[in-house]
Structure formats: C-alpha cells, structure tokens
Write a protein that holds these residues in place. Sequence first.
Motif, PDB file in Angstrom:
ATOM      1  N   VAL A  28       0.934  -1.128   0.146  1.00 45.18           N
ATOM      2  CA  VAL A  28       0.071  -0.068   0.010  1.00 45.18           C
ATOM      3  C   VAL A  28       0.739   1.162  -0.167  1.00 45.18           C
ATOM      4  O   VAL A  28       1.927   1.330   0.694  1.00 45.18           O
ATOM      5  CB  VAL A  28      -0.938   0.082   1.255  1.00 45.18           C
ATOM      6  N   ARG A  29       0.457   2.276  -0.977  1.00 43.67           N
ATOM      7  CA  ARG A  29       1.425   3.359  -1.138  1.00 43.67           C
ATOM      8  C   ARG A  29       0.472   4.604  -0.900  1.00 43.67           C
ATOM      9  O   ARG A  29      -0.749   4.573  -0.906  1.00 43.67           O
ATOM     10  CB  ARG A  29       1.961   3.767  -2.235  1.00 43.67           C
ATOM     11  N   THR A  30       1.157   5.903  -0.691  1.00 37.91           N
ATOM     12  CA  THR A  30       0.062   7.134  -0.469  1.00 37.91           C
ATOM     13  C   THR A  30       0.543   7.912  -1.658  1.00 37.91           C
ATOM     14  O   THR A  30       1.518   8.191  -2.096  1.00 37.91           O
ATOM     15  CB  THR A  30       0.639   7.784   0.830  1.00 37.91           C
ATOM     16  N   CYS A  31      -0.675   8.392  -2.037  1.00 42.09           N
ATOM     17  CA  CYS A  31      -0.572   9.409  -3.411  1.00 42.09           C
ATOM     18  C   CYS A  31      -0.125  10.659  -3.069  1.00 42.09           C
ATOM     19  O   CYS A  31      -0.518  11.245  -1.828  1.00 42.09           O
ATOM     20  CB  CYS A  31      -2.036   9.176  -3.793  1.00 42.09           C
ATOM     21  N   VAL A  32       0.748  11.327  -3.607  1.00 42.32           N
ATOM     22  CA  VAL A  32       1.357  12.533  -3.143  1.00 42.32           C
ATOM     23  C   VAL A  32       0.546  13.701  -3.468  1.00 42.32           C
ATOM     24  O   VAL A  32       0.701  14.822  -2.760  1.00 42.32           O
ATOM     25  CB  VAL A  32       2.975  12.879  -3.805  1.00 42.32           C
ATOM     26  N   ALA A  38      -3.584   3.701  -1.352  1.00 40.63           N
ATOM     27  CA  ALA A  38      -4.228   2.777  -2.158  1.00 40.63           C
ATOM     28  C   ALA A  38      -3.219   1.824  -2.404  1.00 40.63           C
ATOM     29  O   ALA A  38      -1.889   1.858  -2.035  1.00 40.63           O
ATOM     30  CB  ALA A  38      -4.525   3.455  -3.506  1.00 40.63           C
ATOM     31  N   LEU A  39      -3.824   0.670  -3.115  1.00 40.17           N
ATOM     32  CA  LEU A  39      -2.643  -0.377  -3.363  1.00 40.17           C
ATOM     33  C   LEU A  39      -1.647   0.208  -4.499  1.00 40.17           C
ATOM     34  O   LEU A  39      -1.942   1.029  -5.407  1.00 40.17           O
ATOM     35  CB  LEU A  39      -3.603  -1.490  -4.034  1.00 40.17           C
ATOM     36  N   ALA A  40      -0.181  -0.377  -4.373  1.00 38.80           N
ATOM     37  CA  ALA A  40       0.653   0.252  -5.397  1.00 38.80           C
ATOM     38  C   ALA A  40       0.317   0.049  -6.827  1.00 38.80           C
ATOM     39  O   ALA A  40       0.559   0.861  -7.803  1.00 38.80           O
ATOM     40  CB  ALA A  40       1.830  -0.515  -4.987  1.00 38.80           C
ATOM     41  N   LEU A  43      -1.632   2.915  -8.416  1.00 37.68           N
ATOM     42  CA  LEU A  43      -0.808   4.271  -8.456  1.00 37.68           C
ATOM     43  C   LEU A  43       0.436   4.282  -9.644  1.00 37.68           C
ATOM     44  O   LEU A  43       0.857   3.192  -9.763  1.00 37.68           O
ATOM     45  CB  LEU A  43      -0.307   4.625  -7.155  1.00 37.68           C
ATOM     46  N   LEU A  44       0.810   5.412  -9.907  1.00 40.68           N
ATOM     47  CA  LEU A  44       2.055   5.453 -10.751  1.00 40.68           C
ATOM     48  C   LEU A  44       3.118   5.684  -9.812  1.00 40.68           C
ATOM     49  O   LEU A  44       3.038   6.296  -8.914  1.00 40.68           O
ATOM     50  CB  LEU A  44       1.749   6.590 -11.656  1.00 40.68           C
ATOM     51  N   PRO A  62      16.017   3.251 -10.813  1.00 42.09           N
ATOM     52  CA  PRO A  62      16.592   3.470  -9.658  1.00 42.09           C
ATOM     53  C   PRO A  62      16.498   5.007  -8.816  1.00 42.09           C
ATOM     54  O   PRO A  62      16.069   5.568  -9.512  1.00 42.09           O
ATOM     55  CB  PRO A  62      18.200   3.420  -9.851  1.00 42.09           C
ATOM     56  N   GLY A  63      16.620   4.949  -7.650  1.00 33.36           N
ATOM     57  CA  GLY A  63      16.286   6.122  -6.999  1.00 33.36           C
ATOM     58  C   GLY A  63      15.004   6.145  -6.069  1.00 33.36           C
ATOM     59  O   GLY A  63      14.425   5.062  -6.256  1.00 33.36           O
ATOM     60  N   ARG A  64      14.801   7.032  -5.363  1.00 29.60           N
ATOM     61  CA  ARG A  64      13.831   7.438  -4.627  1.00 29.60           C
ATOM     62  C   ARG A  64      12.397   7.704  -5.491  1.00 29.60           C
ATOM     63  O   ARG A  64      12.402   8.160  -6.474  1.00 29.60           O
ATOM     64  CB  ARG A  64      13.786   8.311  -3.636  1.00 29.60           C
ATOM     65  N   GLY A  65      11.369   6.908  -5.045  1.00 32.59           N
ATOM     66  CA  GLY A  65      10.077   7.116  -5.988  1.00 32.59           C
ATOM     67  C   GLY A  65       9.034   7.610  -5.232  1.00 32.59           C
ATOM     68  O   GLY A  65       8.790   7.909  -4.107  1.00 32.59           O
ATOM     69  N   ALA A  66       8.026   8.447  -6.087  1.00 32.91           N
ATOM     70  CA  ALA A  66       7.035   8.933  -5.453  1.00 32.91           C
ATOM     71  C   ALA A  66       5.745   8.157  -6.168  1.00 32.91           C
ATOM     72  O   ALA A  66       5.734   7.724  -7.318  1.00 32.91           O
ATOM     73  CB  ALA A  66       6.766  10.503  -5.744  1.00 32.91           C
ATOM     74  N   TRP A  67       4.679   8.377  -5.427  1.00 32.15           N
ATOM     75  CA  TRP A  67       3.396   7.602  -5.973  1.00 32.15           C
ATOM     76  C   TRP A  67       2.114   8.598  -6.374  1.00 32.15           C
ATOM     77  O   TRP A  67       2.038   9.278  -5.489  1.00 32.15           O
ATOM     78  CB  TRP A  67       2.998   6.511  -5.053  1.00 32.15           C
ATOM     79  N   LEU A  68       1.429   8.484  -7.218  1.00 32.20           N
ATOM     80  CA  LEU A  68       0.482   9.054  -7.836  1.00 32.20           C
ATOM     81  C   LEU A  68      -0.726   8.768  -8.381  1.00 32.20           C
ATOM     82  O   LEU A  68      -0.467   7.568  -9.042  1.00 32.20           O
ATOM     83  CB  LEU A  68       1.169  10.401  -8.616  1.00 32.20           C
ATOM     84  N   HIS A  69      -1.893   8.826  -8.156  1.00 30.21           N
ATOM     85  CA  HIS A  69      -3.139   8.503  -9.146  1.00 30.21           C
ATOM     86  C   HIS A  69      -3.052   8.809 -10.388  1.00 30.21           C
ATOM     87  O   HIS A  69      -2.572  10.015 -10.509  1.00 30.21           O
ATOM     88  CB  HIS A  69      -4.297   8.888  -8.211  1.00 30.21           C
ATOM     89  N   PRO A  70      -3.279   8.036 -11.282  1.00 31.55           N
ATOM     90  CA  PRO A  70      -3.311   8.627 -12.861  1.00 31.55           C
ATOM     91  C   PRO A  70      -4.606   9.369 -13.087  1.00 31.55           C
ATOM     92  O   PRO A  70      -5.294   9.074 -13.971  1.00 31.55           O
ATOM     93  CB  PRO A  70      -3.200   7.274 -13.618  1.00 31.55           C
ATOM     94  N   ASP A  71      -4.558  10.713 -12.224  1.00 31.18           N
ATOM     95  CA  ASP A  71      -5.821  11.149 -12.420  1.00 31.18           C
ATOM     96  C   ASP A  71      -5.249  12.827 -12.233  1.00 31.18           C
ATOM     97  O   ASP A  71      -4.437  13.076 -11.599  1.00 31.18           O
ATOM     98  CB  ASP A  71      -6.557  11.252 -10.858  1.00 31.18           C
ATOM     99  N   PRO A  72      -6.013  13.587 -13.357  1.00 30.51           N
ATOM    100  CA  PRO A  72      -5.360  14.997 -13.494  1.00 30.51           C
ATOM    101  C   PRO A  72      -5.608  15.745 -12.276  1.00 30.51           C
ATOM    102  O   PRO A  72      -4.951  16.532 -11.870  1.00 30.51           O
ATOM    103  CB  PRO A  72      -6.239  15.452 -14.554  1.00 30.51           C
ATOM    104  N   ASP A  73      -6.526  15.378 -11.214  1.00 28.27           N
ATOM    105  CA  ASP A  73      -6.786  16.187 -10.011  1.00 28.27           C
ATOM    106  C   ASP A  73      -5.886  16.105  -9.154  1.00 28.27           C
ATOM    107  O   ASP A  73      -5.286  16.962  -8.197  1.00 28.27           O
ATOM    108  CB  ASP A  73      -8.286  15.828  -9.645  1.00 28.27           C
ATOM    109  N   CYS A  74      -5.306  14.699  -8.972  1.00 29.97           N
ATOM    110  CA  CYS A  74      -4.299  14.402  -8.077  1.00 29.97           C
ATOM    111  C   CYS A  74      -3.013  14.900  -8.694  1.00 29.97           C
ATOM    112  O   CYS A  74      -2.085  15.589  -7.656  1.00 29.97           O
ATOM    113  CB  CYS A  74      -3.960  12.834  -7.923  1.00 29.97           C
ATOM    114  N   LEU A  75      -2.706  15.033  -9.860  1.00 30.17           N
ATOM    115  CA  LEU A  75      -1.477  15.772 -10.538  1.00 30.17           C
ATOM    116  C   LEU A  75      -1.588  17.347 -10.114  1.00 30.17           C
ATOM    117  O   LEU A  75      -0.321  17.776  -9.540  1.00 30.17           O
ATOM    118  CB  LEU A  75      -0.960  15.625 -11.917  1.00 30.17           C
ATOM    119  N   ALA A  76      -2.602  17.674 -10.333  1.00 32.06           N
ATOM    120  CA  ALA A  76      -2.775  19.055  -9.931  1.00 32.06           C
ATOM    121  C   ALA A  76      -2.623  19.436  -8.582  1.00 32.06           C
ATOM    122  O   ALA A  76      -1.796  20.480  -8.287  1.00 32.06           O
ATOM    123  CB  ALA A  76      -4.144  19.779 -10.543  1.00 32.06           C
TER     124      ALA A  76
END
Length: 131
Positions: A28-32, A38-40, A43-44, A62-76
């Motif tokens: 489970v990850r958290t959308c930024v 949500a389940l990984a 999320l993107l 490689p490297g640190r990742g962040a998680w985001l719903h593939p939704d324009p509102d979450c991106l905004a």
Amino acid sequence: MKVEALDSGVVRSPRRVAEHQPHREFPVRTCVGCKRRALAGELLRVVAVAGRVVVDGRRRLPGRGAWLHPDPDCLAKAERRRAFPRALRAPGALDVREVREYVEHAAHHGAGTSPAPRGTKEAGRPVMSQP
C-alpha cells in the motif's frame, strides 16, 4: 493466551505480532497528490531524472520514487503543493511535463496503470484451455 515460564522464574507471553501489524498481501502506498492510501498497483510510480519527473512504468528505475493516482486532479494537487521535489528529495523545481502527458493520455483513453491480469476473461473467470 499461552504463557511460558523460563528457568529463571520470569514469565513471558509470546509476541502478538499479528494483532499489531495486519497481514497485507499487496503493498500500500500514499498518493502525493490527494494523500489517500491505495494499492501500489493502482498508482503510478514516478522518479526524478536529470531535473524532470518521469513515469516509472515498470517500477524498476533506480532512486527514490513517489506515488500518484493517474488522475489529473491528483497531479494538479501535487503540483500546487510542490510535492514532487519534497517527496523525491530533489533540490529545486522539477519538470513534470512527461507525467502530465501520461496522465492526460490515461484519462482520455480510460487506461489504468496496469493491464488486466492475464488468464482472466472480462467476467473475471479463468481462461480454460481447449483440449
């Protein structure tokens, strides 16, 4: 509850790990953007590469990742809060053009982050091989 007596006379109870940490089968990850968990697989994963944020479709970069719903509102929301530089621990502003294009394309085409599981039909029944 089972109680054990040790040779030294100290009574100890066994650890009850299952009660403190519920068993999860999927990460489970958290959308930024919206801060919802949500389940990984829903999320993107995005990473910072050379001053820009890129989508890690295979989740192997490689490297640190962040998680985001593939939704324009979450991106905004993530852009407005300046969440990407903070979550990815990157100095300065990051270019999110590639992520924006990906999310807009996914929203326009109704595509999720992962294809349907192989070996299932539309109704969710397993595919039976023909003899």
